[in-house]
Design an enzyme around this catalytic site. Structure first.
Site, PDB file in Angstrom:
ATOM      1  N   VAL B  12     -33.672  83.145  24.505  1.00  0.00           N
ATOM      2  CA  VAL B  12     -32.648  83.659  25.417  1.00  0.00           C
ATOM      3  C   VAL B  12     -31.478  84.247  24.630  1.00  0.00           C
ATOM      4  O   VAL B  12     -30.931  85.297  24.977  1.00  0.00           O
ATOM      5  CB  VAL B  12     -32.173  82.553  26.387  1.00  0.00           C
ATOM      6  N   ARG B  37     -29.664  74.234  11.558  1.00  0.00           N
ATOM      7  CA  ARG B  37     -30.907  74.840  11.090  1.00  0.00           C
ATOM      8  C   ARG B  37     -30.832  76.379  11.100  1.00  0.00           C
ATOM      9  O   ARG B  37     -31.303  77.048  10.192  1.00  0.00           O
ATOM     10  CB  ARG B  37     -32.075  74.359  11.978  1.00  0.00           C
ATOM     11  N   SER B  38     -30.231  76.936  12.143  1.00  0.00           N
ATOM     12  CA  SER B  38     -30.223  78.407  12.223  1.00  0.00           C
ATOM     13  C   SER B  38     -28.932  79.002  11.655  1.00  0.00           C
ATOM     14  O   SER B  38     -28.834  80.230  11.514  1.00  0.00           O
ATOM     15  CB  SER B  38     -30.468  78.875  13.661  1.00  0.00           C
ATOM     16  N   ARG B  98     -25.386  72.232  36.512  1.00  0.00           N
ATOM     17  CA  ARG B  98     -25.734  73.026  37.690  1.00  0.00           C
ATOM     18  C   ARG B  98     -25.394  72.362  39.021  1.00  0.00           C
ATOM     19  O   ARG B  98     -24.982  73.035  39.957  1.00  0.00           O
ATOM     20  CB  ARG B  98     -27.229  73.364  37.677  1.00  0.00           C
ATOM     21  N   CYS B 128     -34.646  79.510  36.048  1.00  0.00           N
ATOM     22  CA  CYS B 128     -35.303  80.818  36.136  1.00  0.00           C
ATOM     23  C   CYS B 128     -36.148  80.987  37.401  1.00  0.00           C
ATOM     24  O   CYS B 128     -36.098  82.026  38.060  1.00  0.00           O
ATOM     25  CB  CYS B 128     -36.166  81.052  34.899  1.00  0.00           C
ATOM     26  N   GLN B 155     -45.907  80.157  35.898  1.00  0.00           N
ATOM     27  CA  GLN B 155     -44.830  80.326  34.934  1.00  0.00           C
ATOM     28  C   GLN B 155     -45.332  80.613  33.518  1.00  0.00           C
ATOM     29  O   GLN B 155     -46.215  79.930  33.002  1.00  0.00           O
ATOM     30  CB  GLN B 155     -43.937  79.077  34.945  1.00  0.00           C
ATOM     31  N   SER B 158     -42.904  81.653  28.019  1.00  0.00           N
ATOM     32  CA  SER B 158     -41.526  81.931  27.597  1.00  0.00           C
ATOM     33  C   SER B 158     -40.529  80.897  28.113  1.00  0.00           C
ATOM     34  O   SER B 158     -39.517  80.651  27.473  1.00  0.00           O
ATOM     35  CB  SER B 158     -41.105  83.320  28.077  1.00  0.00           C
ATOM     36  N   LYS B 212     -35.423  71.230  40.971  1.00  0.00           N
ATOM     37  CA  LYS B 212     -34.399  72.262  40.760  1.00  0.00           C
ATOM     38  C   LYS B 212     -34.526  73.337  41.837  1.00  0.00           C
ATOM     39  O   LYS B 212     -33.526  73.803  42.383  1.00  0.00           O
ATOM     40  CB  LYS B 212     -34.564  72.905  39.373  1.00  0.00           C
ATOM     41  N   HIS B 241     -42.345  85.256  35.130  1.00  0.00           N
ATOM     42  CA  HIS B 241     -42.877  84.258  36.056  1.00  0.00           C
ATOM     43  C   HIS B 241     -43.328  84.951  37.344  1.00  0.00           C
ATOM     44  O   HIS B 241     -42.699  85.906  37.791  1.00  0.00           O
ATOM     45  CB  HIS B 241     -41.802  83.239  36.447  1.00  0.00           C
TER      46      HIS B 241
END
Lengths: 334, 334
Positions: B12, B37-38, B98, B128, B155, B158, B212, B241
């Site tokens: 994302v 790590r990144s 949320r 999503c 789905q 991804s 959700k 999806h």
């Protein structure tokens, strides 16, 4: 018994050979029929070699007791008289006669006795998606009646035949090798894709496959008022169809009761332990006989509703196995 | 505007960089954050090089106006105060906030104005599967109200991140080469399989993903009485999806009217010409922005019902694009 298989080289024909052996079907003589293209092909069954004979309008079915026919609707229509005129019972896998009033449409766990009322000597094997659904619906019907069904399918390539399965495998091999995948058997590329389209479209916007689920469910379950709305979808799986099903019952029903009834229902295996990540999946259930049910729970959108997930091998219970089970049911009840 | 992306190396995060560019988002300064790590990874954006900074509890967000956060619920919870305490607006892709009453849950086409009521400076981006469904439901809601929804999802990999997408590709390559496929990111092998399990199971038998769809739909649509029963299923598709949706409306409604309303609805593209084999499919719609709707027809099982099929790119409208659209909506309305 003298047995014939029509369409012996197809995916269902080949499975019929396996199922006849595995069920110890009482075969005295076996004859294999096919198109001019597959005539001459040899298959070994129970140690003997059989050669496919070209299906023609002649007296080849004179001594046949039961003919399992799986060569498409037009072949079934064209040769029904050839097959049955000397008294053979035709168990037909195609959609040719399913909705005819004088042809019973049979799933042994649901309406086995209908098989004995076959004035034309033709018994129809229902559509694969319908078979697995009605086996799972039967215990719910007995418990609380059924008002309405919503079903979304996840259908394997096998439903379109052996060549379609090979096309899917080839598409993945082509993609992995950087080649353009070939598309012939489906309307679009199936590898890495989902196609909401099985069989042709009807004027009401549903496909023929979806209308089969509507009409055949009513006939098999002797319930002309059940309303089924289906969305039939092709997925990149080789064998075994999956279905997400919502059922509205006529009377309120407790999920524990449904679970008990389904566990005891003929042809159903409950595979429903979410905490252990256990639920039916097509990859695990290829070549298996039962209808596997999991994810059983109340319908949050309906006080009289429940929902479940079911998986069954399309070529076995969805076709070859159900056809042989019809014959076995009749033999046992004779 | 001074913009931050938290989780810049993820699927994302990478899409956020693309979307910010493609939407001509007014960026004065850009900061990229990630895990230890990144940290140190370099990305080029609009011709300049940016180095990922390690996300820590310090004053790095002092001059930030908007932070797009997509690094998982635990990171969002842990660093929400760090991110917002100097006044930055946090648009959070995770499920962390949320359902909080003081955090708006926003899909601009449905409830854009809710974004202005964010007392904690946090706005949540919905799940999503919910985003694409509510965009398609909005015109139906406006036309006839909504009583109840049944939805079966298809789905893509991804949804489980960039590594899960690679795992699926690797599984097919392994199978084609005769090697045993590796299973790490999903509970089971996804290649040639269908897994009726997304996110963890709840005591009521539904998964968190399915709940959700129940809860977030109510909040986004300001409709605390809508009842959604979902079955969420992972399929071997890389991105985008698909959903089979049945809607029971409060008032009877004509399909032609619904079609017109959906055609005119913001964010929706009708792709519905069955005779031309035209319907939305995930393979065709990777990287696209809208929610594509097809297979619209009456629900044969419900006089007040209709059913449709929708597809949308999970990483775009389902995540990165919706987050950026929230910010753009607020800028335009200021």
């Amino acid at each position: 018994m003298n047995v014939a298989i029509v369409g012996a080289s197809g995916a269902v024909g080949q499975e019929l050979l396996k199922v006849l052996d595995q069920t110890n079907f009482p075969v005295d003589n076996l004859k294999l029929f096919g198109s001019s293209r597959s005539a001459g092909t040899k298959y070994t069954w129970r140690g003997s070699e059989y050669t496919v004979i070209e299906l023609q309008d002649n007296d080849d079915f004179k001594d046949i007791d039961i003919a399992f026919v799986s060569a498409g609707a037009s072949t079934s229509k064209k040769y029904a008289d050839t097959i049955t005129r000397h008294g053979a019972l035709m168990i037909d896998n195609s959609s040719a006669f399913r909705m005819n009033e004088d042809v019973p449409l049979v799933v042994p766990e649901v309406n086995g006795d209908d098989a004995f009322n076959a004035p034309r000597r033709i018994i129809a094997n229902p559509n694969c998606t319908t078979i697995q659904m009605v086996v799972a619906l039967k215990p719910i019907m007995d418990l609380a009646g059924i008002e309405r069904v919503h079903v979304a399918t996840y259908q394997a390539a096998s439903g379109a035949g052996a060549q379609a399965m090979q096309e899917l495998i080839d598409q993945y091999a082509d993609i992995a090798a950087g080649r353009e995948p070939k598309v012939e058997k489906f309307a679009h590329q199936l590898a890495y894709n989902i196609i909401p389209h099985v069989d042709v479209f009807m004027p009401n916007g549903y496909t023929k496959e979806e209308m089969k689920m509507f009409n055949e469910t009513r006939k098999i379950m002797h319930a002309p008022d059940i309303r089924v709305s289906a969305t039939c979808v092709r997925v990149p799986v080789l064998r075994a169809h999956s279905e997400a099903v919502w059922v509205q019952t006529k009377r309120p029903v407790d999920i524990a009761q449904v679970r008990r009834a389904m566990s005891q229902a003929e042809g159903v295996v409950m595979m429903d332990d979410p905490e252990a990540n256990e639920y039916p999946m097509p990859l695990d259930l290829q070549g298996c006989n039962p209808v596997y049910v999991g994810r059983l729970r109340a319908d949050l959108a309906d006080d009289c509703g429940l929902t479940f997930w079911c998986v069954s091998d399309q070529i076995r219970k969805g076709a070859a196995l159900n056809a042989v089970q019809i014959a076995l049911y009749m033999i046992a009840k004779k």
